[in-house]
Design a protein around this motif. Sequence first.
Motif, PDB file in Angstrom:
ATOM      1  N   SER B  25       0.996  -1.166  -0.239  1.00 21.04           N
ATOM      2  CA  SER B  25       0.102  -0.039  -0.029  1.00 21.04           C
ATOM      3  C   SER B  25       0.936   1.213   0.062  1.00 21.04           C
ATOM      4  O   SER B  25       1.888   1.188   0.786  1.00 21.04           O
ATOM      5  N   THR B  26       0.312   2.267  -0.546  1.00 20.53           N
ATOM      6  CA  THR B  26       1.188   3.473  -0.638  1.00 20.53           C
ATOM      7  C   THR B  26       0.752   4.423   0.358  1.00 20.53           C
ATOM      8  O   THR B  26      -0.314   4.217   0.933  1.00 20.53           O
ATOM      9  N   ARG B  28      -0.139   7.514   0.185  1.00 20.35           N
ATOM     10  CA  ARG B  28      -1.432   8.091  -0.300  1.00 20.35           C
ATOM     11  C   ARG B  28      -2.817   7.243   0.105  1.00 20.35           C
ATOM     12  O   ARG B  28      -3.758   7.804   0.597  1.00 20.35           O
ATOM     13  N   GLU B  29      -2.680   6.153  -0.279  1.00 18.69           N
ATOM     14  CA  GLU B  29      -3.789   5.129  -0.241  1.00 18.69           C
ATOM     15  C   GLU B  29      -4.212   4.987   1.346  1.00 18.69           C
ATOM     16  O   GLU B  29      -5.605   5.373   1.766  1.00 18.69           O
ATOM     17  N   TYR B  38      -1.167  13.349   4.999  1.00 22.65           N
ATOM     18  CA  TYR B  38      -0.137  12.514   4.139  1.00 22.65           C
ATOM     19  C   TYR B  38       1.025  12.488   4.759  1.00 22.65           C
ATOM     20  O   TYR B  38       1.908  11.511   4.882  1.00 22.65           O
ATOM     21  N   SER B  56       9.888  -1.107   2.457  1.00 24.31           N
ATOM     22  CA  SER B  56       9.385  -0.251   1.621  1.00 24.31           C
ATOM     23  C   SER B  56      10.102  -0.618   0.154  1.00 24.31           C
ATOM     24  O   SER B  56      11.009  -1.123   0.084  1.00 24.31           O
ATOM     25  N   GLN B  58      10.594   1.755  -3.118  1.00 25.63           N
ATOM     26  CA  GLN B  58      10.492   3.036  -3.988  1.00 25.63           C
ATOM     27  C   GLN B  58      10.079   3.100  -5.145  1.00 25.63           C
ATOM     28  O   GLN B  58       9.819   1.923  -5.980  1.00 25.63           O
ATOM     29  N   ARG B  61       4.856   2.103  -8.519  1.00 21.72           N
ATOM     30  CA  ARG B  61       4.092   1.087  -8.037  1.00 21.72           C
ATOM     31  C   ARG B  61       5.000   0.604  -6.649  1.00 21.72           C
ATOM     32  O   ARG B  61       4.878  -0.641  -6.272  1.00 21.72           O
ATOM     33  N   GLY B  62       5.692   1.441  -6.007  1.00 16.68           N
ATOM     34  CA  GLY B  62       6.180   1.206  -4.853  1.00 16.68           C
ATOM     35  C   GLY B  62       5.113   1.216  -3.387  1.00 16.68           C
ATOM     36  O   GLY B  62       3.930   1.610  -3.852  1.00 16.68           O
ATOM     37  N   GLY B  63       5.648   1.266  -2.300  1.00 21.18           N
ATOM     38  CA  GLY B  63       4.760   1.320  -1.209  1.00 21.18           C
ATOM     39  C   GLY B  63       5.502   0.660  -0.099  1.00 21.18           C
ATOM     40  O   GLY B  63       6.615   0.340   0.213  1.00 21.18           O
ATOM     41  N   TYR B  64       4.540   0.113   0.781  1.00 17.00           N
ATOM     42  CA  TYR B  64       4.996  -0.607   2.220  1.00 17.00           C
ATOM     43  C   TYR B  64       4.242  -1.706   2.268  1.00 17.00           C
ATOM     44  O   TYR B  64       2.994  -1.842   1.933  1.00 17.00           O
TER      45      TYR B  64
END
Lengths: 130, 130
Positions: B25-26, B28-29, B38, B56, B58, B61-64
């Motif tokens: 998930s980012t 932002r999401e 944010y 993470s 980077q 299409r990155g995120g955690y």
Amino acid sequence: MLRLSKKVEYGLVALQHLAKRGGVSTVREISDENGISYDLLAKILQELKRNGMICSYQGVRGGYTLMLAPQEISITRVVDALETDNSLTECTSSSECCSREEACTIKGPMRELQTAMSSLMNSVTIAQLL
Amino acid sequence: MLRLSKKVEYGLVALQHLAKRGGVSTVREISDENGISYDLLAKILQELKRNGMICSYQGVRGGYTLMLAPQEISITRVVDALETDNSLTECTSSSECCSREEACTIKGPMRELQTAMSSLMNSVTIAQLL
DNA sequence: ATATATCGGACTGTTTCAGTCTTGTATGCT
DNA sequence: AGCATACAAGACTGAAACAGTCCGATATAT
């Protein structure tokens, strides 16, 4: 920081002091012996009095005494008397509206944790500080 | 006020989010869906990453994602990662010197209470938030 | 009367907290 | 290669809470 305020800390020390001595103690006595600011402690004891934990005698040879047995004074009660709000998160508070209300997804479990912590602090009393 | 900081609250929400979704998930999401700033959330997730709870990716299409199972992430761990100090009173802190050191008459019992509260928060994990 | 004590509120400096802003770096996609 | 996306990291700000001080008032034992 999840820390009790100095007010609570000093309140506990003062109640412990009163419990140990048994009789009447003045603010000056308690503040001197425990290294606590006189003015600050004076305000704290006034609040504890309003809450019914201790009672006061004005004038010469006045001071404060406990109104309850040490084992009747829980830490929860002291915290409630001295801190404005006592809730782990905004959403477990009774006095506040959760600013993220509709979106708050952790309210239920947090309430449970809150309850568990309260009962823990309820089980510890001034008697345990002696 | 004996309250968890917003950082911890948001951190728990974010971890719960990641646990529910399972994948990446980012920021932002997570911030949009939970009504969290944010920028603030971004910093929180960075701290959780440094602590090894999440990892993470980077770029586009990155995120955690979670690095641990939800039941392995206790509230204590989240608090420790996000709050600078976590001790009921100055005298139960490992990082501070008690300013009323010699005079501190409540250190022992406070330490016990501290321990009890820690183990309580240790027994609650992200898994319980699902 | 006067010294002793509580009562009560206003006030101040410091710290913490929550949130914002800006710049930089990595990476997938076209 | 270039660009849009997304994390990385730290500086900065306003507001609130905290700890502590100060001052004037009231009550009371001697």
